[in-house]
Design an enzyme around this catalytic site. Structure first.
Site, mmCIF file in Angstrom:
data_model
loop_
_atom_site.group_PDB
_atom_site.id
_atom_site.type_symbol
_atom_site.label_atom_id
_atom_site.label_comp_id
_atom_site.label_asym_id
_atom_site.label_seq_id
_atom_site.Cartn_x
_atom_site.Cartn_y
_atom_site.Cartn_z
ATOM 1 N N ASN A 92 0.810 -1.213 0.000
ATOM 2 C CA ASN A 92 0.000 0.000 0.000
ATOM 3 C C ASN A 92 0.847 1.269 0.000
ATOM 4 O O ASN A 92 2.050 1.237 0.216
ATOM 5 C CB ASN A 92 -0.906 0.005 1.236
ATOM 6 C CG ASN A 92 -0.117 -0.104 2.531
ATOM 7 O OD1 ASN A 92 0.225 -1.208 2.937
ATOM 8 N ND2 ASN A 92 0.204 1.005 3.174
ATOM 9 N N ASP B 6 -5.220 0.922 2.177
ATOM 10 C CA ASP B 6 -4.283 -0.134 2.583
ATOM 11 C C ASP B 6 -4.551 -1.435 1.840
ATOM 12 O O ASP B 6 -4.417 -2.521 2.384
ATOM 13 C CB ASP B 6 -4.309 -0.345 4.111
ATOM 14 C CG ASP B 6 -3.209 -1.284 4.591
ATOM 15 O OD1 ASP B 6 -2.211 -1.463 3.864
ATOM 16 O OD2 ASP B 6 -3.362 -1.856 5.691
ATOM 17 N N CYS C 82 -1.149 -1.743 18.861
ATOM 18 C CA CYS C 82 -0.553 -2.864 19.604
ATOM 19 C C CYS C 82 -1.427 -3.303 20.782
ATOM 20 O O CYS C 82 -1.542 -4.487 21.068
ATOM 21 C CB CYS C 82 0.832 -2.499 20.111
ATOM 22 S SG CYS C 82 2.055 -2.328 18.808
ATOM 23 N N HIS C 83 -2.015 -2.310 21.497
ATOM 24 C CA HIS C 83 -2.759 -2.642 22.713
ATOM 25 C C HIS C 83 -4.257 -2.828 22.487
ATOM 26 O O HIS C 83 -4.978 -3.162 23.422
ATOM 27 C CB HIS C 83 -2.496 -1.592 23.794
ATOM 28 C CG HIS C 83 -1.119 -1.694 24.388
ATOM 29 N ND1 HIS C 83 -0.789 -2.626 25.347
ATOM 30 C CD2 HIS C 83 0.016 -1.008 24.124
ATOM 31 C CE1 HIS C 83 0.497 -2.499 25.670
ATOM 32 N NE2 HIS C 83 1.013 -1.530 24.944
HETATM 33 CA CA CA Z 1 -0.291 -2.196 5.004
#
Ligand code: CA
Length: 720
Positions: free
Chosen positions: A287, A333, A642-643
């Protein structure tokens, strides 16, 4: 969340329901440990081995072994297991040659095992710094090694490419393939092409410029490099890509915007395939960076080549041959890095076999291209979608009218950034002439950033990461979000461009597929189910529970007349970290593991570890509602990927709602300012967050914890 928003999401969710053998004779360890070009070329005819990531050069993941059949699969059992000794995501396809399995775990650690017993021969740890974890979009995963000429080739998370002695694991050479001051990572398996090691990299979410490089397998000297997007000054790089950049690519980009400062993306982070017949290398390109095309390239309306494209490069020189762009001017994306599979289909003149390229990229369309020219043959959507209404006669998507209208209220788009298909390998059965796609739908709300981007922020996609996320929500909301995410195993007919059969799975983000010549396909699931299906009609033939995430591509091999089937398991990877809203079975956390099966196997898989989590906030609520609101935005920009959304952990990383650090301002500050946990990957955020912003996040997380308790959802979204 507002009722209007919830209604709009619900409406969205409802709308959606709907060769030849020419060598490779194994006779002595010292001789045959050196895999040759001839052996790689003949891999499909020597199915007792599994020599490359995708099984052979065509990457069909289809084995001609005949030991596991519909008649005996009911007796399949565990032959052996091996602990990879790391937590975090596991995505590796084991490589097997000469009785030895070469397999990777998290943090790019390699293990050589006796493929018959699972006994360890050697382990190599490249000692990736924990601090580098923050450079990864999608966990510290690795998808496997390549083997060739007595060496094992490893792409290391921090951007190194290394050659190891296959017998000892000793480093033969090590090259840094990226600018390590930038957020480049490597998670892909290297590929071997005519004496060279081909490697790409990742980093499109954080801001890098993509490229693919070829290194001499013997010496590690770089031979050529091909950039997938322009030089920021549109100048020559002294690379194989220079001529095509000047001729074609530069003019598809403006001269200003995020791409100039942040690299433009186009990372080739997974699929690279050698097409022997046409003497070319096929590269799946990722992307744009930033995702939002208005932020990335505000001046032009160009297609931004070669984002989201399949690229064909000359196998010797790396120069351009052709490209096919799946998503022009990507802004969702929609990578085209997914499995590229080569096949010979009766699509030539008078039904003659034609070498084709097949891909099911994130954007949800299945493509068949003429491998010699890149010409579009056919395509169709393999999942429900709302971003496009179809493909035109050249295979260009016909975008929905509102698909780029991200300047107002958040708009739901599906398939979404985790894709209709992600890295989980697709397989193809030449016998059934079917491609088996681990398909899914995970909608995403897209909205332009509401304020100027922070140049120090790690994630850099040009969208509002807190779009549609409320600070408070009623009980059941997480289940609602989770219920919108769906997954299927789709058996796709590439000639008719339609599904022959579909199995609905228990949610999205399921495993890679292995196809057997005996008419069986195998696929794992996110929370541990592993099943075999009839390749012709999808009937379930066998299933088991591997007690951890079963996402990786499987491989199969034969030793002493017995066929083995093997999978790496673990808990982590992009979906678990950033989109799962917790989990539904008590699987995490788990140590990564290799689980190997054979007919009549009697071993057992160790049970999931018991973890004592006390699902209660460790201090009272504090802070004003304005502070909590600011905390949501700061959390979403800096912590969410991440969290987890809503500060709900999927068990890979600590659930901040129940953390003693969240309750203690001094400890919180020590972690965020001083990087007290940087060796675990939790680096300092002092460049990104002011002391007020840090405190706002703490107030938000604590509020989420207390709300979960009052909603009766504490201790995980399943209420366990
Ligand atoms: Ca990506």
């Amino acid at each position: 969340m507002s009722n209007a928003l919830k209604a709009s999401l619900l409406a969205t969710a409802c709308a959606v329901l709907v060769a030849c053998s020419n060598g490779a004779t194994d006779n002595s360890t010292s001789e045959t440990i050196g895999v040759t070009d001839a052996a790689l070329s003949a891999a499909v005819s020597n199915p007792e081995t599994w020599l490359t990531y995708g099984g052979d050069y065509k990457e069909q993941r289809h084995s001609r072994l005949s030991g596991i059949t519909k008649d005996n699969i009911a007796d399949m059992g565990v032959a052996w297991t091996y602990d990879l000794s790391t937590g975090r995501g596991v995505e590796s396809t084991p490589i097997i040659h000469d009785g030895i399995m070469y397999v990777t775990g998290a943090w790019s650690i390699v293990h050589a095992l006796d493929a018959k017993t699972g006994e360890e021969i050697w382990t190599y740890d490249p000692e990736v710094s924990g601090e580098d974890a923050v450079k990864g979009c999608c966990d510290v995963v690795n998808r496997g090694v390549a083997i060739y000429d007595g060496k094992v080739y490893l792409g290391v998370f921090d951007g190194r490419l290394e050659a190891l002695d296959a017998k000892t694991g000793d480093v033969v050479w090590s090259k840094v393939t990226v600018d390590q001051s930038l957020p480049y990572t490597i998670t892909m398996a290297p590929r071997i092409v005519k004496g060279k090691v081909i490697i790409g990299n990742s980093g499109g979410e954080l801001g890098v410029r993509g490229y693919v490089s070829a290194y001499d397998a013997k010496t590690g000297d770089m031979d050529w490099r091909f950039y997938t997007v322009p030089n920021p000054k549109k100048e020559a790089d002294g690379a194989a890509s220079d001529p095509i950049m000047a001729e074609l690519v530069n003019d598809t980009w403006g001269d200003t915007g995020g791409w100039v400062t942040d690299g433009g993306g186009g990372t080739a982070w997974d699929s690279i395939v050698f097409d022997e017949e046409n003497d070319q290398i096929l590269v799946g390109v990722g992307n744009g960076s930033p995702w939002n095309a208005k932020v990335r390239d505000p001046q032009s309306k160009g297609d931004n080549l070669f984002l989201s494209s399949i690229l064909a490069l000359d196998a010797d020189t790396g120069t351009y041959k052709w490209h096919f762009q799946t998503t022009p001017r990507d802004q969702w994306d929609f990578t085209a890095t997914q499995s590229i599979i080569l096949a010979d289909l009766p699509l030539g003149e008078n039904g003659a076999d034609l070498r084709v390229v097949m891909q099911a990229p994130k954007n949800g369309f299945f493509y068949v291209l003429d491998a010699a020219t890149g010409e579009y043959i056919s395509g169709n959507n393999f999942v429900p979608m709302n971003w496009a209404t179809g493909l035109d006669e050249n295979g260009r998507p016909i975008e929905a009218a509102n698909a780029r209208q991200t300047d107002g209220e958040p708009i739901p788009i599906f398939p979404g950034p985790l894709g209709a298909h992600n890295w989980h390998p697709m397989a193809y059965s030449p016998k059934e002439q079917l491609a088996y796609i681990p398909a899914q739908m995970i909608p995403q709300l897209y909205q332009d950033m509401q304020e100027e981007p922070d140049p120090d922020a790690y994630w850099n996609i040009g969208y509002n990461l807190s779009a549609g996320l409320p600070t408070e929500y009623p009980a059941g909301t997480l289940d609602f979000f989770r219920g919108m995410n769906q997954g299927w195993l789709v058996a796709w007919d590439p000639i008719k461009q339609e599904a022959r059969w579909t199995v609905k799975q228990d949610g999205p983000w399921n495993g890679g597929v292995l196809s057997l010549d005996t008419g069986i396909v195998l696929q794992g699931q996110r929370e541990g189910a592993l099943a075999a299906y009839d390749a012709a009609n999808g009937d379930k033939l066998w299933s088991t529970n591997v007690k951890a995430g079963a996402l990786s591509g499987m491989s199969t091999y034969e030793i002493d007349g017995e066929q083995y089937m093997t999978i790496t398991t673990g808990w982590g990877s992009a979906y678990a970290l950033s989109a799962s809203y917790g989990y539904t079975s008590p699987v995490p956390p788990q140590v990564g593991r290799v689980v190997t099966f054979k007919v009549g196997g009697t071993d057992t898989i160790p049970d999931a570890m018991e973890v004592a989590i006390e699902p209660t906030p460790k201090s009272d609520n504090f802070g004003t509602s304005a502070q909590v609101k600011a905390g949501l935005e700061n959390y979403s920009t800096n912590c969410l990927v991440c969290h987890g959304p809503f500060a709900v952990s999927a068990g890979v990383l600590p659930d901040l709602r129940w953390s003693y650090a969240t309750a203690d301002k001094n400890e919180w500050t020590d972690i965020l300012v001083n990087g007290a946990l940087s060796e675990n990957g939790m680096v300092s955020f002092k460049e990104q967050l002011s002391p007020d912003a840090m405190e706002s996040i703490r107030a938000y997380v604590m509020a989420q914890g207390h709300m979960a308790v009052s909603n009766g959802e504490a201790g995980g979204p399943a209420g366990n």
